[in-house]
Design a protein around this motif. Structure first.
Motif, short mmCIF file in Angstrom:
data_model
loop_
_atom_site.label_atom_id
_atom_site.label_comp_id
_atom_site.label_asym_id
_atom_site.label_seq_id
_atom_site.Cartn_x
_atom_site.Cartn_y
_atom_site.Cartn_z
N PRO A 199 -0.11 16.66 -16.35
CA PRO A 199 0.89 15.85 -15.59
C PRO A 199 0.39 15.07 -15.48
O PRO A 199 -0.62 14.78 -15.65
CB PRO A 199 1.39 15.99 -13.82
CG PRO A 199 0.98 16.92 -13.38
CD PRO A 199 0.09 18.39 -15.10
N GLU A 200 0.44 13.35 -14.88
CA GLU A 200 -0.16 12.54 -15.20
C GLU A 200 -1.21 12.15 -14.07
O GLU A 200 -1.56 13.01 -13.02
CB GLU A 200 0.91 10.95 -14.79
CG GLU A 200 -0.20 10.13 -14.69
CD GLU A 200 1.01 8.72 -13.88
OE1 GLU A 200 0.71 7.57 -14.47
OE2 GLU A 200 2.64 8.63 -14.39
N VAL A 201 -2.27 11.72 -14.40
CA VAL A 201 -3.77 12.01 -13.79
C VAL A 201 -3.52 10.49 -13.76
O VAL A 201 -3.37 9.15 -14.00
CB VAL A 201 -4.90 12.25 -14.88
CG1 VAL A 201 -6.16 11.88 -13.89
CG2 VAL A 201 -4.37 13.56 -15.37
N ILE A 202 -4.20 10.51 -12.18
CA ILE A 202 -4.50 8.92 -10.96
C ILE A 202 -5.54 8.24 -11.16
O ILE A 202 -6.81 9.40 -11.23
CB ILE A 202 -4.34 9.17 -9.27
CG1 ILE A 202 -3.47 10.01 -8.94
CG2 ILE A 202 -4.57 8.08 -8.97
CD1 ILE A 202 -2.48 10.53 -7.76
N PHE A 203 -6.43 7.43 -11.62
CA PHE A 203 -7.11 6.75 -11.78
C PHE A 203 -7.18 6.06 -10.25
O PHE A 203 -6.81 5.05 -9.83
CB PHE A 203 -7.43 5.97 -12.77
CG PHE A 203 -8.30 4.91 -13.37
CD1 PHE A 203 -9.60 5.68 -13.83
CD2 PHE A 203 -8.46 4.23 -12.78
CE1 PHE A 203 -11.30 5.49 -13.71
CE2 PHE A 203 -10.09 3.46 -13.56
CZ PHE A 203 -11.26 4.23 -13.43
N CYS A 204 -8.25 6.57 -9.40
CA CYS A 204 -8.49 5.70 -7.91
C CYS A 204 -8.90 4.00 -8.21
O CYS A 204 -8.60 4.18 -7.32
CB CYS A 204 -9.33 7.28 -7.28
SG CYS A 204 -8.19 8.31 -6.92
N GLN A 205 -10.18 4.68 -9.49
CA GLN A 205 -11.00 3.31 -9.04
C GLN A 205 -9.56 2.10 -8.78
O GLN A 205 -9.27 2.24 -10.30
CB GLN A 205 -11.92 3.38 -9.89
CG GLN A 205 -13.07 2.76 -9.70
CD GLN A 205 -14.18 2.27 -11.23
OE1 GLN A 205 -14.86 3.52 -10.79
NE2 GLN A 205 -14.57 1.74 -11.52
N GLY A 206 -10.33 1.01 -7.95
CA GLY A 206 -9.60 0.51 -8.15
C GLY A 206 -8.10 -0.07 -7.11
O GLY A 206 -7.76 -1.44 -7.09
N LYS A 207 -8.05 1.11 -6.78
CA LYS A 207 -6.56 1.38 -6.28
C LYS A 207 -7.44 1.63 -4.19
O LYS A 207 -7.70 2.12 -4.49
CB LYS A 207 -5.96 2.58 -6.94
CG LYS A 207 -5.40 2.72 -8.11
CD LYS A 207 -4.01 3.58 -8.21
CE LYS A 207 -3.61 3.87 -9.11
NZ LYS A 207 -4.78 4.02 -10.73
N THR A 208 -6.62 0.89 -3.75
CA THR A 208 -6.72 1.27 -1.84
C THR A 208 -6.51 2.78 -2.02
O THR A 208 -5.70 3.27 -2.62
CB THR A 208 -5.34 0.20 -1.51
OG1 THR A 208 -4.61 0.84 -1.32
CG2 THR A 208 -5.56 -0.66 -2.10
N PRO A 209 -6.76 3.48 -0.41
CA PRO A 209 -6.57 4.97 -0.40
C PRO A 209 -5.70 4.39 0.38
O PRO A 209 -4.07 6.53 -0.51
CB PRO A 209 -7.35 4.49 1.18
CG PRO A 209 -8.60 3.45 0.56
CD PRO A 209 -8.59 2.52 -0.18
N GLN A 210 -4.53 3.67 0.50
CA GLN A 210 -2.75 4.42 0.58
C GLN A 210 -2.46 4.53 -0.25
O GLN A 210 -1.57 4.64 -0.52
CB GLN A 210 -3.12 2.56 1.13
CG GLN A 210 -0.73 2.95 1.75
CD GLN A 210 -0.87 3.74 2.82
OE1 GLN A 210 -1.99 4.23 3.24
NE2 GLN A 210 0.36 4.49 2.56
N GLN A 211 -2.56 3.47 -1.42
CA GLN A 211 -2.35 3.76 -2.83
C GLN A 211 -1.99 4.76 -3.42
O GLN A 211 -1.48 5.45 -4.28
CB GLN A 211 -2.50 2.78 -3.46
CG GLN A 211 -1.65 0.82 -3.35
CD GLN A 211 -2.54 -0.23 -4.29
OE1 GLN A 211 -3.62 -0.20 -5.04
NE2 GLN A 211 -1.64 -1.48 -4.47
#
Length: 251
Positions: free
Chosen positions: A51-63
């Motif tokens: 599946p698609e992988v989430i790049f967390c850096q730059g995203k808010t915890p809520q996002q």
């Protein structure tokens, strides 16, 4: 797993459990799901095998939490890279099964078992200062279904440490070589092994290292054959590519 979801939707439609509009909406979400701030590519698992992988850096915890929650509800494994503890805490609040690999900065939620690849991926890191990137690579490769062997603190400043592990390193199908400073490790390995090498420059080093640029240029100019290079600190990208190589020939 993805094909099973399609068949289940069509079966529910055939059994009148879903209306035509509900069926179309369910099939539409298998392609991608629009959350407003993000479009989740649910179809990627069918195209790429993961599946698609989430790049967390730059995203808010809520996002990150919302993306992870929707992927989890879709039945996908969820992998989030460059995650802070704040990102993980938000995800954990919504999904109890979430795990966190602190040194790798990775969030993972397992919904399905990934088939194990036959070969071994070796992660070879020059120094202890490179461990964040090395663990990002090693953990990613493991979560993608590979057997991983770690060879850490074997940089060229004490090349006997590398030579001491050479027999084990040569058993690996693919190598990920991680180094900062002058970035010499992949070139040295390239002259000693027959496996393909994916070089990862890190931002570790003094001023003239230019946050990894000197290591990157050294690796790109390597005289050793069989060395490919990813971007600075990109342990995830190296692991993903190594995983694809490691599965060549598997049905």
């Amino acid at each position: 797993m993805y094909k099973d979801k399609i068949l289940q939707i069509l079966m529910n439609f055939k059994q009148d459990a879903l209306s035509t509009d509900e069926t179309l909406e369910a099939l539409k979400k298998l392609l991608y799901e629009d959350l407003g701030f993000a479009k989740i590519d649910h179809h990627r698992e069918m195209r790429k095998g993961f599946p698609e992988v989430i790049f967390c850096q730059g995203k808010t915890p809520q996002q990150v939490k919302e993306i992870a929650l929707h992927m989890h509800k879709n039945g996908s494994n969820v992998l989030g890279t460059r995650s802070s503890k704040h990102h993980f805490e938000a995800v954990k609040e919504a999904i109890e099964e979430a795990d966190y690999y602190e040194e790798a900065r990775i969030i993972f939620i397992r919904n399905t078992v990934v088939n194990k690849a036959k070969g071994i991926i070796g992660v070879v890191a020059a120094g202890t200062s490179d461990l964040n990137v090395a663990e990002e690579a090693a953990v990613t490769a493991e979560l993608l279904g590979n057997t991983v062997k770690r060879f850490y603190d074997v940089g060229v400043a004490g090349v006997h440490r590398l030579i001491d592990k050479l027999d084990e390193i040569r058993q690996c199908s693919v190598l990920i070589a991680i180094a900062g400073m002058e970035g010499a490790l992949p070139t040295v390995l390239g002259g000693l092994v027959s496996s393909p090498i994916i070089a990862v420059p890190t931002s570790v080093g003094y001023g003239a290292n230019f946050h990894g640029l000197s290591a990157l240029l050294a690796m790109l100019n390597s005289c050793a054959c069989g060395v490919s290079v990813v971007n600075i600190d990109n342990g995830f990208g190296a692991a993903y590519t190594a995983s694809l190589i490691n599965r060549i020939g598997e049905s």
